[in-house]
Design an enzyme around this catalytic site. Structure first.
Site, PDB file in Angstrom:
ATOM      1  N   GLU A  37     -38.856 -11.290  22.244  1.00 62.21           N
ATOM      2  CA  GLU A  37     -39.651 -12.302  22.931  1.00 62.21           C
ATOM      3  C   GLU A  37     -38.728 -13.501  23.130  1.00 62.21           C
ATOM      4  OE1 GLU A  37     -42.778 -14.280  20.771  1.00 62.21           O
ATOM      5  OE2 GLU A  37     -43.704 -15.004  22.616  1.00 62.21           O
ATOM      6  N   ARG A 267     -37.067  -4.591   8.417  1.00 62.84           N
ATOM      7  CA  ARG A 267     -36.220  -5.650   8.945  1.00 62.84           C
ATOM      8  C   ARG A 267     -35.166  -6.039   7.917  1.00 62.84           C
ATOM      9  NH1 ARG A 267     -40.488  -9.154   9.974  1.00 62.84           N
ATOM     10  NH2 ARG A 267     -39.191  -9.848  11.697  1.00 62.84           N
ATOM     11  N   LYS A 277     -37.914 -17.006  12.236  1.00 67.47           N
ATOM     12  CA  LYS A 277     -37.698 -17.938  13.341  1.00 67.47           C
ATOM     13  C   LYS A 277     -38.260 -19.307  13.008  1.00 67.47           C
ATOM     14  CE  LYS A 277     -37.660 -14.845  17.354  1.00 67.47           C
ATOM     15  NZ  LYS A 277     -38.418 -14.411  18.549  1.00 67.47           N
TER      16      LYS A 277
END
Length: 572
Positions: A37, A267, A277
């Site tokens: 994204e 992850r 983030k």
RNA sequence: AGCCGGAUGGUGUAGUGGUAGCACGACUGACUCUGGAUCAGUUCGCCAGGGUUCGAAUCCUUGUCCGGCUGCCA
């Protein structure tokens, strides 16, 4: 298995692909995608996903697309789509002509949605966000049907089209999938498919005031690109039934081939740093670091600025493996990867970080000798260079001790040391200022000990780096260390403390008065060197220029002496 | 509590019924005009109990622990 052909590194996803290939699934195609994204900068965790997706495609003679998952214009920006492309390219991967955007499919998606409504699988719901939450139930209690769940197909069609036309305010209605409000999987309790959102999209402008949700757009985007293996992180495992539901209910067969399968992997977590983030953004916005590309950041742009190479990051991603269990990789492995590469490729050079003046009394006052120094003992093809030697030099302050402890193989009063590629010197006198601080050393040199000469064979335990005082160039050096002191910054003992309390106060030390050998005068910004006995350094790509050199320490060399000192200290 | 995952040396990861391997780290030693690099070696592991089997990290079972999930984010 034969030694000359070691098995390719494997993982459970490759195993699935092997099985699929064997069964002729998807006509033997392997097609992956990396779907970021565009709402932030890429970090080393994304690098893992990039290497995985592109790597799997390469290993299986398949393809990998770059696709921006841009279904939420309120959070996304063109700045990010540009930085992401630059980072993927820099890492060394090529999406060729397959750069896509979920927004490319908005028309198609809308068309599919009409079909979904017509088949009775979706409805317009007038409940508020708050009410939807209440109707959803909880982890242990089933939800209850929305009062709008049984609207007629005609009414749903009409309402949805009017949503698209902009007749209703933001948030007033949504389109929902009609699945099962009692499902134990919350994602299946009539999830929202479209919301009304008046926000200018970086690609479609103001064409739309309704935007599809990830859960709806993603499987369809995958299908339209004929993706075979749709790889995502663990937290999406609960969404997989919905992913499959969408693929079941939407007839995309005329637009694509095959059927994508979602596969989840764990992850990356790295010790001594944070990866979310949100936290990275906080560090930037609140000024704990100097930007997204601060060399201490685990962002791709930060690692690049620090001096990491794409090869070393790819190597790291190979070595960490791929699995489904949560794990924390030791940042020492990343450091090992860059050391290993730079050991082979970085030219050696001499730089004195904390200079101590040394006067060699028996060396002729105006003499300058140009001595030969090898550029890389690991790689003789890198040749050699000439470095100047003269009566006054600088050595590292650390390389002299007035009262040396045992195992200190460096200079001390009356002691000798080999100057790398030059002569053996002996310390004759220590000069101090009125405060007792050492200002300079007077030494003598052994003219027979010149490196490479016939009589240079005398063995001396210690070797130091040095620069000629009159030839050395001033430089600024930035020493970087781990951003956080604790391995897991989120694991803090004190009540109310968060990861920021674990920030390493010494993650950056700036040395303004360093001296480097003259061959570095025109060091290319971005070029990497080994400063002998210190570590690997990179001329800063932005701040460094001729006449104003700035070097970033990428990683230190392994330092046995530092370890001995540490032990001595803890033994006292 | 409901659903979905996951547990192999200090860390990461292989092994899918037949001697538990690799990498990083740590530790020893050798070598060294980088206390670097290199080389040799050492240490350390199948979450627990029960079962199937000649044989289980692997299959079955019970339990324990850990992670994720209640955005109109992705």
């Amino acid at each position: 298995m034969n030694k000359d052909n070691p098995p390719l590194s494997t993982n459970f996803i490759q195993n699935i692909i092997n099985e699929d290939l064997k069964n002729g699934k998807n006509d033997g195609r392997v097609h992956t995608r990396f779907p970021p994204e565009p709402n932030g900068y890429l970090h080393i965790g994304h690098a893992k996903a990039i290497c995985l997706n592109f790597g799997l495609a390469i290993a299986n003679k398949g393809l990998c697309n770059l696709r921006f998952d841009d279904t939420n214009p309120s959070k996304e920006d063109i700045e990010y789509v540009e930085s992401i492309q630059a980072d993927v390219k820099w890492l060394g991967f090529d999406w060729e002509d397959r750069l896509f955007y979920a927004s490319d499919y908005f028309d198609k998606l809308y068309e599919f949605t009409l079909g979904l409504i017509k088949s009775g699988n979706a409805y317009v719901c007038d409940l508020s966000a708050q009410e939807i939450r209440e109707y959803r139930g909880t982890l242990t209690e089933p939800g209850k049907d929305s009062p709008y769940r049984n609207r007629s197909i005609e009414e749903n069609l009409d309402l949805f089209q009017r949503m698209r036309e902009g007749e209703f305010p933001d948030g007033s209605r949504v389109l929902r999938a009609k699945i099962d409000m009692a499902s134990p999987n919350l994602n299946m309790r009539d999830p929202v498919l479209y919301r009304i959102l008046r926000s200018t999209h970086h690609r479609t402008g103001d064409n739309w005031c309704i935007y599809p949700m990830y859960d709806y757009a993603h499987p369809i985007s995958d299908a339209l690109e004929s993706i075979t293996h749709s790889i995502c992180t663990l937290e999406f495992a609960d969404h997989r039934p919905l992913y499959d539901w969408v693929l079941d209910k939407v007839d995309y067969s005329g637009d694509a081939k095959g059927r994508p399968q979602q596969i989840e992997f764990a992850r990356l977590n790295l010790s001594h740093t944070v990866m979310s983030k949100r936290k990275l953004r906080e560090l930037v916005m609140e000024g704990y670091v100097d930007g997204w590309d601060d060399p201490r950041m685990p962002t791709i742009s930060g690692l690049r600025r620090r001096g990491y190479t794409p090869e070393s990051i790819r190597d790291f991603c190979d070595r960490i493996g791929v699995a489904k269990r949560d794990s924390v990789v030791d940042i020492a492995l990343l450091e090992h990867c860059i050391r290993e590469q730079l050991n082979q490729h970085a030219p050696r050079v001499m730089a004195v970080l904390r200079p101590l003046r040394v006067i060699i009394d028996n060396y002729p006052e105006d003499q300058v000798e140009w001595l030969e120094a090898e550029n890389n003992p690991e790689n003789p093809s890198m040749g050699s260079r000439q470095i100047p030697f003269s009566r006054e030099i600088f050595i590292e302050q650390e390389d002299f001790m007035e009262n040396p402890p045992k195992k200190f193989f460096r200079l001390s009063p009356g002691g000798e040391i080999r100057l790398k590629s030059a002569y053996i010197i002996k310390c004759e006198e220590v000069v101090k200022d009125e405060n007792g601080a050492i200002i300079e050393l007077h030494c003598s040199y052994d003219p027979d000990s010149r490196s490479g000469g016939a009589t240079s064979g005398r063995k001396i335990k210690g070797t130091s780096h040095w620069v000629s005082a009159q030839h050395a160039i001033k430089a600024k050096v930035r020493l970087y260390d781990h951003l956080f002191t604790s391995e897991d910054p989120d694991d803090c003992e004190e009540e109310g403390a968060d990861y920021k309390s674990q920030l390493n106060p010494d993650s950056l030390r700036v040395l303004d008065d360093c001296r480097v050998e003259p061959s570095l005068a025109a060091a290319e910004p971005g070029s990497r060197f080994q400063f002998l006995r210190q570590g690997y350094f990179c001329a800063d790509a932005i701040d460094s220029q001729e006449g104003h050199l700035v070097f970033n320490r990428i990683v230190s060399l392994r330092d046995t002496w530092a370890k001995i000192q540490k032990e001595n200290r803890s033994n006292q």
